[in-house]
Design a protein around this motif. Structure first.
Motif, PDB file in Angstrom:
ATOM      1  N   PHE A 122      51.541  74.561  46.994  1.00  0.00           N
ATOM      2  CA  PHE A 122      52.320  73.856  48.030  1.00  0.00           C
ATOM      3  C   PHE A 122      52.413  72.367  47.704  1.00  0.00           C
ATOM      4  O   PHE A 122      51.603  71.837  46.938  1.00  0.00           O
ATOM      5  CB  PHE A 122      51.649  74.032  49.397  1.00  0.00           C
ATOM      6  CG  PHE A 122      51.571  75.462  49.853  1.00  0.00           C
ATOM      7  CD1 PHE A 122      52.527  75.993  50.693  1.00  0.00           C
ATOM      8  CD2 PHE A 122      50.533  76.285  49.418  1.00  0.00           C
ATOM      9  CE1 PHE A 122      52.460  77.319  51.098  1.00  0.00           C
ATOM     10  CE2 PHE A 122      50.457  77.613  49.817  1.00  0.00           C
ATOM     11  CZ  PHE A 122      51.425  78.125  50.661  1.00  0.00           C
ATOM     12  N   SER A 123      53.375  71.733  48.340  1.00  0.00           N
ATOM     13  CA  SER A 123      53.497  70.288  48.120  1.00  0.00           C
ATOM     14  C   SER A 123      52.543  69.508  49.013  1.00  0.00           C
ATOM     15  O   SER A 123      52.185  68.373  48.699  1.00  0.00           O
ATOM     16  CB  SER A 123      54.934  69.830  48.362  1.00  0.00           C
ATOM     17  OG  SER A 123      55.343  70.195  49.654  1.00  0.00           O
ATOM     18  N   THR A 124      52.123  70.081  50.135  1.00  0.00           N
ATOM     19  CA  THR A 124      51.165  69.398  51.003  1.00  0.00           C
ATOM     20  C   THR A 124      50.157  70.409  51.548  1.00  0.00           C
ATOM     21  O   THR A 124      50.446  71.608  51.677  1.00  0.00           O
ATOM     22  CB  THR A 124      51.834  68.715  52.216  1.00  0.00           C
ATOM     23  OG1 THR A 124      52.307  69.730  53.110  1.00  0.00           O
ATOM     24  CG2 THR A 124      52.974  67.803  51.808  1.00  0.00           C
ATOM     25  N   ASN A 145      48.888  68.783  36.500  1.00  0.00           N
ATOM     26  CA  ASN A 145      48.770  67.736  37.493  1.00  0.00           C
ATOM     27  C   ASN A 145      47.378  67.801  38.113  1.00  0.00           C
ATOM     28  O   ASN A 145      47.116  68.612  38.992  1.00  0.00           O
ATOM     29  CB  ASN A 145      49.851  67.920  38.568  1.00  0.00           C
ATOM     30  CG  ASN A 145      49.724  66.889  39.670  1.00  0.00           C
ATOM     31  OD1 ASN A 145      49.092  65.861  39.485  1.00  0.00           O
ATOM     32  ND2 ASN A 145      50.324  67.177  40.800  1.00  0.00           N
ATOM     33  N   VAL A 146      46.455  66.978  37.615  1.00  0.00           N
ATOM     34  CA  VAL A 146      45.092  66.999  38.134  1.00  0.00           C
ATOM     35  C   VAL A 146      45.060  66.276  39.463  1.00  0.00           C
ATOM     36  O   VAL A 146      45.226  65.068  39.522  1.00  0.00           O
ATOM     37  CB  VAL A 146      44.121  66.323  37.147  1.00  0.00           C
ATOM     38  CG1 VAL A 146      42.701  66.367  37.695  1.00  0.00           C
ATOM     39  CG2 VAL A 146      44.180  67.027  35.811  1.00  0.00           C
ATOM     40  N   CYS A 147      44.883  67.037  40.529  1.00  0.00           N
ATOM     41  CA  CYS A 147      44.955  66.434  41.850  1.00  0.00           C
ATOM     42  C   CYS A 147      44.323  67.380  42.849  1.00  0.00           C
ATOM     43  O   CYS A 147      44.503  68.589  42.751  1.00  0.00           O
ATOM     44  CB  CYS A 147      46.414  66.206  42.223  1.00  0.00           C
ATOM     45  SG  CYS A 147      46.656  65.445  43.813  1.00  0.00           S
ATOM     46  N   CYS A 148      43.553  66.822  43.778  1.00  0.00           N
ATOM     47  CA  CYS A 148      43.006  67.685  44.823  1.00  0.00           C
ATOM     48  C   CYS A 148      44.163  68.279  45.616  1.00  0.00           C
ATOM     49  O   CYS A 148      45.155  67.617  45.874  1.00  0.00           O
ATOM     50  CB  CYS A 148      42.123  66.889  45.766  1.00  0.00           C
ATOM     51  SG  CYS A 148      40.577  66.360  45.021  1.00  0.00           S
ATOM     52  N   GLY A 149      44.023  69.502  46.028  1.00  0.00           N
ATOM     53  CA  GLY A 149      45.090  70.101  46.807  1.00  0.00           C
ATOM     54  C   GLY A 149      44.723  71.483  47.286  1.00  0.00           C
ATOM     55  O   GLY A 149      43.780  72.087  46.797  1.00  0.00           O
ATOM     56  N   THR A 150      45.464  71.958  48.258  1.00  0.00           N
ATOM     57  CA  THR A 150      45.183  73.245  48.870  1.00  0.00           C
ATOM     58  C   THR A 150      46.136  74.303  48.336  1.00  0.00           C
ATOM     59  O   THR A 150      47.343  74.060  48.246  1.00  0.00           O
ATOM     60  CB  THR A 150      45.353  73.142  50.400  1.00  0.00           C
ATOM     61  OG1 THR A 150      44.565  72.048  50.865  1.00  0.00           O
ATOM     62  CG2 THR A 150      44.904  74.413  51.083  1.00  0.00           C
ATOM     63  N   ALA A 178      42.057  78.116  49.113  1.00  0.00           N
ATOM     64  CA  ALA A 178      41.244  77.760  47.945  1.00  0.00           C
ATOM     65  C   ALA A 178      41.677  76.393  47.430  1.00  0.00           C
ATOM     66  O   ALA A 178      42.823  75.985  47.624  1.00  0.00           O
ATOM     67  CB  ALA A 178      41.427  78.800  46.836  1.00  0.00           C
ATOM     68  N   PRO A 179      40.765  75.691  46.787  1.00  0.00           N
ATOM     69  CA  PRO A 179      41.203  74.474  46.083  1.00  0.00           C
ATOM     70  C   PRO A 179      42.220  74.871  45.010  1.00  0.00           C
ATOM     71  O   PRO A 179      42.022  75.863  44.300  1.00  0.00           O
ATOM     72  CB  PRO A 179      39.922  73.936  45.445  1.00  0.00           C
ATOM     73  CG  PRO A 179      38.798  74.577  46.198  1.00  0.00           C
ATOM     74  CD  PRO A 179      39.317  75.922  46.617  1.00  0.00           C
ATOM     75  N   ALA A 180      43.308  74.131  44.913  1.00  0.00           N
ATOM     76  CA  ALA A 180      44.343  74.481  43.937  1.00  0.00           C
ATOM     77  C   ALA A 180      43.783  74.388  42.520  1.00  0.00           C
ATOM     78  O   ALA A 180      43.025  73.466  42.213  1.00  0.00           O
ATOM     79  CB  ALA A 180      45.526  73.538  44.091  1.00  0.00           C
ATOM     80  N   PRO A 181      44.126  75.348  41.677  1.00  0.00           N
ATOM     81  CA  PRO A 181      43.645  75.275  40.290  1.00  0.00           C
ATOM     82  C   PRO A 181      44.206  74.038  39.610  1.00  0.00           C
ATOM     83  O   PRO A 181      45.323  73.611  39.895  1.00  0.00           O
ATOM     84  CB  PRO A 181      44.200  76.554  39.662  1.00  0.00           C
ATOM     85  CG  PRO A 181      45.379  76.919  40.490  1.00  0.00           C
ATOM     86  CD  PRO A 181      45.054  76.461  41.882  1.00  0.00           C
ATOM     87  N   ARG A 182      43.413  73.449  38.737  1.00  0.00           N
ATOM     88  CA  ARG A 182      43.857  72.226  38.070  1.00  0.00           C
ATOM     89  C   ARG A 182      44.786  72.590  36.923  1.00  0.00           C
ATOM     90  O   ARG A 182      44.369  73.185  35.935  1.00  0.00           O
ATOM     91  CB  ARG A 182      42.656  71.434  37.557  1.00  0.00           C
ATOM     92  CG  ARG A 182      41.714  71.038  38.666  1.00  0.00           C
ATOM     93  CD  ARG A 182      42.423  70.184  39.747  1.00  0.00           C
ATOM     94  NE  ARG A 182      41.509  69.828  40.830  1.00  0.00           N
ATOM     95  CZ  ARG A 182      41.642  70.238  42.087  1.00  0.00           C
ATOM     96  NH1 ARG A 182      42.641  71.031  42.443  1.00  0.00           N
ATOM     97  NH2 ARG A 182      40.774  69.869  43.005  1.00  0.00           N
ATOM     98  N   LEU A 183      46.017  72.211  37.069  1.00  0.00           N
ATOM     99  CA  LEU A 183      47.019  72.491  36.036  1.00  0.00           C
ATOM    100  C   LEU A 183      47.300  71.185  35.303  1.00  0.00           C
ATOM    101  O   LEU A 183      46.402  70.401  35.074  1.00  0.00           O
ATOM    102  CB  LEU A 183      48.270  73.076  36.692  1.00  0.00           C
ATOM    103  CG  LEU A 183      47.995  74.313  37.580  1.00  0.00           C
ATOM    104  CD1 LEU A 183      49.220  74.687  38.374  1.00  0.00           C
ATOM    105  CD2 LEU A 183      47.523  75.471  36.723  1.00  0.00           C
TER     106      LEU A 183
END
Lengths: 87, 424
Positions: A10-12, A40-45, A33-38
């Protein structure tokens, strides 16, 4: 043989939470879950969904234009409860 | 994905190093939390918080600051949240629970300082935690020597207010702590520009009590002998998040989860198979994201059902008396409640041992694991007394010492497995 898992991105985080609530109400199996790090390394849902439910997930969210998701990705399930690697 | 980089940059954080910390989370959280089976539905909120842990709440705190509110960063359960909440400010717990921050901390304090102190220092000076960066001021306290000295170093870099906590519990110590709370209230008034009145402090006392009641209600469901409705890891996470979440939302979400867990107990829905050994953990705090020992226990055939520690019963047991009508009486009521916390920095500290025995019985545990963070002499020194008291009650006890590093995980797992086997 390692199984694969499916993440909905998701974007947010707010959109992810809305989608989670909607999908749970519709009976889809999903977990936050925490978004897998692709790239774009960034915390996210993200939402973890099952392969069997993908079509139902798409159909459910197609009826909710106010909930937008980026894409669904498939990745190898690397879960290992005995890895003992902590944050 | 939400890009929080601009917010972190505005907070003056080291983005490149912080990205390395963020990169570890998905795999670790997947192994430790998401791999669990049959979790309560309402734990989803806490998964959500963790998934964007350095984004959602810091953004809320920045929004509060933009409206004129102040953020007070704290390191200890003796600092009364109510005083800050009365002014419309926010409290955010800052203790570091990650090995990631330790090397940076070791540049500032001796290597034989406890990992909690080192990680907290590393998070501040490495600029890799938004909660440290967003705080307007820090509030320290005179608990252990390691923290006291660390606050001097932190205070040279960011405004740090120190509360002088007594180390004994005589009548004059309660008077002294009441005065310290009154002084802190005056400081908070000066920082926020908001007067603390009996009315707004009374409301804050009620709010924080509601949070405590909700957390206590949730944890009471873990007393059921035959059904463990929530894992120790999940219960620990709820407490850890309570340290920085909005208190009203914290109470609301904990009550929802408690209601579900109460129903699970009634329906016989357990996270663990019948006969799983029930463990009480006592000792030093487990600041987020320290999930190490809980994970090792719960993937070795045990279930953690109670935490006698600052990230456990000490945080939510005992309410503040709401009947006081004057500020002075409210400060005394706050002092009376907070002095019921039984930290090893006090002497004598028999009340902590009494708590452990009481809780071991209330939660019907099969054994106790007494753990301290490396170089915490206070809790380490209390271990023989704790063990002797438990032995006198016929309760098996395993004493452990560890830190945030992964390196001793295999050794810990071996010792925990042997302890659990011994309980059969």
């Amino acid at each position: 043989m390692a199984q694969n898992v499916f993440y909905m991105l998701f974007s947010t985080s707010t959109q992810a939470m809305k989608a989670f609530t909607e999908l749970r109400s519709a009976g889809c199996r999903t977990r936050i879950a925490p978004a897998p790090r692709l790239d774009n390394v960034c915390c996210g849902t993200a939402l973890l969904i099952t392969e069997e439910d993908i079509e139902d997930v798409r159909a459910t969210l197609s009826e909710r234009p106010d909930i937008a998701y980026d894409r669904i990705i498939e990745t190898e399930d690397i879960t290992n409860i005995h890895r003992d690697r902590f944050c | 994905m939400t890009d929080r980089h601009q917010m972190w940059s505005d907070l003056g954080m080291d983005l490149e190093t912080h990205d390395q910390l963020c990169a570890v989370l998905p795999t670790a959280y997947g192994d430790i939390y998401l791999a669990q089976q049959n979790r309560p539905e309402n734990i989803a909120f806490y998964d959500f918080v963790v998934s964007d842990i350095h984004g959602i709440r810091p953004a809320e705190l920045i929004e509060l600051q933009e409206k004129g509110g102040k953020v007070f960063g704290t390191f200890c359960v003796y600092v009364p949240d109510e005083v800050v909440v009365a002014t419309g400010g926010a409290i955010t717990g800052l203790c570091g629970g990650s090995q990631f921050w330790v090397p940076e901390g070791e540049k500032k304090v001796p290597r034989d300082s406890c990992p909690l102190v080192k990680a907290s220092m590393g998070a501040h000076f490495g600029k890799t935690c938004p909660y440290f960066s967003v705080a307007d001021v820090y509030v320290g306290e005179t608990t252990c020597d390691g923290k006291k000295k660390a606050y001097e170093i932190l205070g040279a870099d960011k405004e740090t207010y120190i509360m002088d906590l007594p180390q004994m519990k005589r009548e004059k110590d309660f008077v002294k702590w009441t005065e310290e709370i009154a002084d802190f209230a005056q400081y908070v008034e000066e920082k926020t520009g908001v007067a603390i009145t009996a009315e707004n402090l009374g409301e804050a006392i009620k709010l924080i009590n509601e949070k405590r009641k909700a957390l206590a209600r949730l944890n009471a469901t873990r007393k059921s002998k035959d059904v463990v409705p929530i894992s120790g890891k999940d219960a620990l996470l709820v407490t850890q998040i309570a340290f920085f979440d909005d208190p009203a939302r914290c109470a609301e979400m904990a009550n929802k989860l408690a209601e579900e867990c109460e129903q699970r107990v009634a329906d016989g829905v357990s996270v663990f198979p019948a006969g799983t050994k029930r463990i009480l953990i006592t000792g030093t705090p487990m600041a987020i994201p320290n999930w190490k020992l809980h994970h090792i226990i719960e993937t070795s055939g045990g279930a953690v059902v109670c935490e006698e520690m600052c990230t456990g019963t000490r945080y939510y047991e005992n309410l503040v008396d709401e009947s006081a009508e004057t500020l002075q009486d409210q400060f005394a009521a706050l002092a009376a409640r907070y002095m019921k916390n039984n930290c090893a920095c006090f002497t004598p500290n028999q009340a902590r041992i009494d708590d452990i025995i009481r809780l071991a019985k209330e939660y019907d545990v099969d054994g106790v694991i007494d753990v301290n963070l490396k170089f915490c002499q206070l809790y380490n020194t209390e271990k023989p007394s704790v063990r002797a008291a438990l032995e006198a009650e016929g309760i098996p006890c395993l004493s452990l010492e560890t830190d945030y590093d992964d390196n001793d995980s295999g050794q810990l797992r071996t010792r925990v497995e042997a302890f659990l086997e011994m309980l059969d």
